[in-house]
Design a protein around this motif. Structure first.
Motif, mmCIF file in Angstrom:
data_model
loop_
_atom_site.group_PDB
_atom_site.id
_atom_site.type_symbol
_atom_site.label_atom_id
_atom_site.label_comp_id
_atom_site.label_asym_id
_atom_site.label_seq_id
_atom_site.Cartn_x
_atom_site.Cartn_y
_atom_site.Cartn_z
ATOM 1 N N GLY A 31 0.803 -1.168 0.122
ATOM 2 C CA GLY A 31 -0.054 0.127 -0.058
ATOM 3 C C GLY A 31 0.750 1.250 -0.015
ATOM 4 O O GLY A 31 0.267 2.312 0.519
ATOM 5 N N ARG A 32 1.888 1.228 -0.173
ATOM 6 C CA ARG A 32 3.003 2.446 -0.124
ATOM 7 C C ARG A 32 3.562 2.450 -1.525
ATOM 8 O O ARG A 32 4.191 1.472 -1.977
ATOM 9 N N ARG A 33 3.831 3.698 -2.183
ATOM 10 C CA ARG A 33 4.733 3.887 -3.187
ATOM 11 C C ARG A 33 5.727 4.975 -2.966
ATOM 12 O O ARG A 33 5.290 6.289 -2.540
ATOM 13 N N VAL A 34 7.036 4.720 -2.874
ATOM 14 C CA VAL A 34 7.749 5.833 -2.405
ATOM 15 C C VAL A 34 8.828 5.992 -3.621
ATOM 16 O O VAL A 34 9.739 5.033 -4.325
ATOM 17 N N HIS A 35 8.823 7.209 -4.386
ATOM 18 C CA HIS A 35 9.688 7.567 -5.361
ATOM 19 C C HIS A 35 10.882 8.270 -5.024
ATOM 20 O O HIS A 35 10.694 9.069 -4.220
ATOM 21 N N TYR A 36 11.725 8.096 -5.758
ATOM 22 C CA TYR A 36 13.054 9.132 -5.625
ATOM 23 C C TYR A 36 13.443 9.715 -6.834
ATOM 24 O O TYR A 36 13.191 9.008 -7.764
ATOM 25 N N SER A 37 13.894 11.004 -6.736
ATOM 26 C CA SER A 37 14.306 11.719 -7.869
ATOM 27 C C SER A 37 15.716 12.289 -7.262
ATOM 28 O O SER A 37 15.726 13.190 -6.526
ATOM 29 N N VAL A 38 17.112 11.884 -7.690
ATOM 30 C CA VAL A 38 18.058 12.178 -7.012
ATOM 31 C C VAL A 38 19.271 12.556 -7.974
ATOM 32 O O VAL A 38 19.330 11.885 -8.955
ATOM 33 N N GLY A 39 20.036 13.380 -7.426
ATOM 34 C CA GLY A 39 21.231 13.761 -8.352
ATOM 35 C C GLY A 39 22.186 12.500 -8.447
ATOM 36 O O GLY A 39 22.506 12.021 -7.328
ATOM 37 N N PHE A 40 22.621 12.323 -9.426
ATOM 38 C CA PHE A 40 23.655 11.114 -9.956
ATOM 39 C C PHE A 40 25.080 11.528 -10.396
ATOM 40 O O PHE A 40 25.222 12.673 -11.071
ATOM 41 N N ASP A 41 25.886 11.002 -9.812
ATOM 42 C CA ASP A 41 27.361 11.298 -10.094
ATOM 43 C C ASP A 41 27.740 11.129 -11.606
ATOM 44 O O ASP A 41 27.386 10.260 -12.166
ATOM 45 N N LEU A 42 28.234 12.219 -12.331
ATOM 46 C CA LEU A 42 28.719 12.097 -13.665
ATOM 47 C C LEU A 42 29.957 11.655 -13.685
ATOM 48 O O LEU A 42 31.134 12.370 -13.789
ATOM 49 N N ASP A 43 30.098 10.256 -13.520
ATOM 50 C CA ASP A 43 31.576 9.718 -13.688
ATOM 51 C C ASP A 43 31.797 9.161 -15.015
ATOM 52 O O ASP A 43 31.252 9.559 -16.175
ATOM 53 N N HIS A 44 32.868 8.497 -15.255
ATOM 54 C CA HIS A 44 33.284 7.706 -16.549
ATOM 55 C C HIS A 44 31.917 7.105 -17.206
ATOM 56 O O HIS A 44 32.195 7.179 -18.555
ATOM 57 N N ARG A 45 31.378 6.392 -16.494
ATOM 58 C CA ARG A 45 30.384 5.724 -17.250
ATOM 59 C C ARG A 45 29.392 6.592 -17.878
ATOM 60 O O ARG A 45 28.953 6.289 -18.867
ATOM 61 N N GLY A 46 28.842 7.509 -17.084
ATOM 62 C CA GLY A 46 27.821 8.730 -17.617
ATOM 63 C C GLY A 46 28.551 9.321 -18.888
ATOM 64 O O GLY A 46 27.882 9.473 -20.064
ATOM 65 N N ARG A 47 29.881 9.647 -18.949
ATOM 66 C CA ARG A 47 30.468 10.337 -19.941
ATOM 67 C C ARG A 47 30.526 9.375 -21.011
ATOM 68 O O ARG A 47 30.451 10.056 -22.128
ATOM 69 N N THR A 48 30.986 8.123 -20.954
ATOM 70 C CA THR A 48 31.189 7.300 -22.250
ATOM 71 C C THR A 48 29.693 7.244 -22.635
ATOM 72 O O THR A 48 29.481 7.122 -23.954
ATOM 73 N N ALA A 49 28.525 6.942 -21.869
ATOM 74 C CA ALA A 49 27.250 6.609 -22.522
ATOM 75 C C ALA A 49 26.897 8.323 -23.344
ATOM 76 O O ALA A 49 26.199 8.022 -24.327
ATOM 77 N N ILE A 50 27.062 9.443 -22.568
ATOM 78 C CA ILE A 50 26.895 10.502 -23.427
ATOM 79 C C ILE A 50 27.467 10.727 -24.763
ATOM 80 O O ILE A 50 27.121 11.342 -25.687
ATOM 81 N N THR B 245 16.265 8.177 -11.039
ATOM 82 C CA THR B 245 14.663 7.888 -10.389
ATOM 83 C C THR B 245 14.040 6.490 -10.515
ATOM 84 O O THR B 245 14.690 5.653 -11.349
ATOM 85 N N ASN B 246 13.239 6.106 -9.562
ATOM 86 C CA ASN B 246 12.660 4.719 -9.765
ATOM 87 C C ASN B 246 11.417 4.942 -10.401
ATOM 88 O O ASN B 246 10.602 4.005 -10.276
ATOM 89 N N THR B 247 10.922 6.073 -10.861
ATOM 90 C CA THR B 247 9.436 6.103 -11.500
ATOM 91 C C THR B 247 9.391 5.105 -12.673
ATOM 92 O O THR B 247 10.281 5.674 -13.561
ATOM 93 N N PRO B 248 8.513 4.135 -12.785
ATOM 94 C CA PRO B 248 8.827 3.376 -13.963
ATOM 95 C C PRO B 248 8.159 4.225 -15.178
ATOM 96 O O PRO B 248 8.484 3.578 -16.419
ATOM 97 N N THR B 249 7.320 4.859 -15.051
ATOM 98 C CA THR B 249 6.563 5.645 -16.361
ATOM 99 C C THR B 249 6.936 6.794 -16.338
ATOM 100 O O THR B 249 7.211 7.728 -15.379
ATOM 101 N N GLY B 250 6.823 7.513 -17.665
ATOM 102 C CA GLY B 250 7.029 9.105 -17.646
ATOM 103 C C GLY B 250 8.121 9.290 -18.524
ATOM 104 O O GLY B 250 9.209 8.593 -18.752
ATOM 105 N N HIS B 251 8.174 10.491 -19.328
ATOM 106 C CA HIS B 251 9.044 10.790 -20.233
ATOM 107 C C HIS B 251 10.180 11.429 -19.514
ATOM 108 O O HIS B 251 9.927 11.971 -18.534
#
Length: 330
Positions: free
Chosen positions: A108-127, A207-213
């Protein structure tokens, strides 16, 4: 889609030397580090505060989790069923995200998070694997798309989870999504080598919100910046000036300061209109709270005399009348 209840995790770091001076590096264990983490609702009420000793770690996940649980406990029970917890990049840790994910498993509970994430080498490679056509327009505060040459947003989840290199986020929850925002940097901004090369500044949001653009999820996270205003006004209300070398006295001071923040919040919400309903503590103190009014008695009544020459006498009178008209608490 049902939007989760707008709550946010507010964080600021204040290093104090016991005399109200802040900004330096504190090394002595008897000095004080004020750690302000408060869960706030849309009307900016402070729900939790913690004062820690000066030798405490700068990014201890256990403290994040404890103060988050304390803040959620302060919420009315009916609002705990659908939460959105926003955290900046300095406060978002793996253990905190795992804890929020565990909260989300309660029936009966929905807890969503929206957090800042570190821009490390993984993120830079994907970008680096993205093309210009992969970027969507960013929505401004009115919901209108901005010029794609000024800002863009996209989702990196597929590149980080299912790329040729395999899952690049194996330790993080499997339902976590990563959004990326790019924007032309302002003059004088400090940039990394990657940002200097292509002329964009990048920020990641998880974020862990499953839907949404990606447009909606990035725009939903952006109002978290308002917590910086709450931190600034909290400092102006007393949190920024610890009065003593005694840890216990400073704790009591912080409790009084946060109570003052809440009282000002409810004063603006219930009793004020127009510009004063959005005024900061310094303005309220000057225009209303420090007015040279007098309490007089006569004809078996008590009256408040406000100087007619005071520029905000009418606003103060309306505030008093609204206070007297409020029903008693249930």
């Amino acid at each position: 889609m049902t939007t989760p209840h707008p709550t946010g995790l507010v964080e600021s770091r204040l290093l104090g030397d016991g005399h109200g001076r802040f900004g330096g590096r504190v090394r002595e264990t008897d000095r004080v580090k004020a750690r302000h983490r408060a869960l706030t609702r849309s009307y900016s009420e402070s729900l939790a505060f913690r004062l820690r000793p000066g030798n405490a770690g700068s990014n201890t996940a256990l403290d994040h989790i404890e103060v988050l649980d304390e803040a959620i406990t302060q919420l009315p029970a009916r609002y705990r069923r659908n939460l959105l917890i926003t955290v900046d990049g300095a406060g978002a840790t793996l253990d905190l995200v795992r804890h929020i994910t565990k909260l989300n498993t309660a029936p009966g509970r929905r807890v969503h998070y929206s957090v800042g994430f570190d821009l490390d080498h993984r993120g830079r490679t994907a970008i680096g694997r993205l093309s210009d056509s992969d970027w969507d327009q960013v929505l401004d505060h009115r919901g209108r798309p901005r010029d794609p040459d000024d800002a863009g947003v996209t989702e990196l989840t597929g590149l980080l989870r299912r790329s040729a290199d395999g899952d690049r986020l194996p330790n993080w929850p499997t339902d976590m999504r990563i959004m990326c925002r790019r924007e032309r940097p302002s003059s004088g901004a400090q940039l990394s080598l990657m940002e200097e090369a292509d002329g964009w500044r990048y920020q990641l949001v998880a974020t862990n919100t499953p839907t949404g653009h990606a447009q909606f999820l990035e725009a939903r996270h952006r109002p978290h910046a308002r917590v910086e205003d709450r931190i600034r006004t909290g400092k102006n209300t007393g949190i920024g000036h610890l009065p003593s070398h005694s840890f216990a006295l400073n704790q009591a001071w912080c409790v009084a300061a946060t109570i003052a923040c809440d009282l000002l919040c409810w004063l603006r919400l219930l009793c004020l209109e127009g510009p004063l309903a959005r005024a900061e503590p310094k303005t309220l103190r000057y225009r209303l709270l420090h007015t040279a009014a007098r309490l007089v008695r006569g004809q078996r009544k008590r009256k408040i005399r406000i100087p007619e020459t005071w520029p905000w006498a009418r606003e103060l009178e309306a505030c008093f009348l609204t206070v007297f008209a409020l029903p008693p608490p249930a």
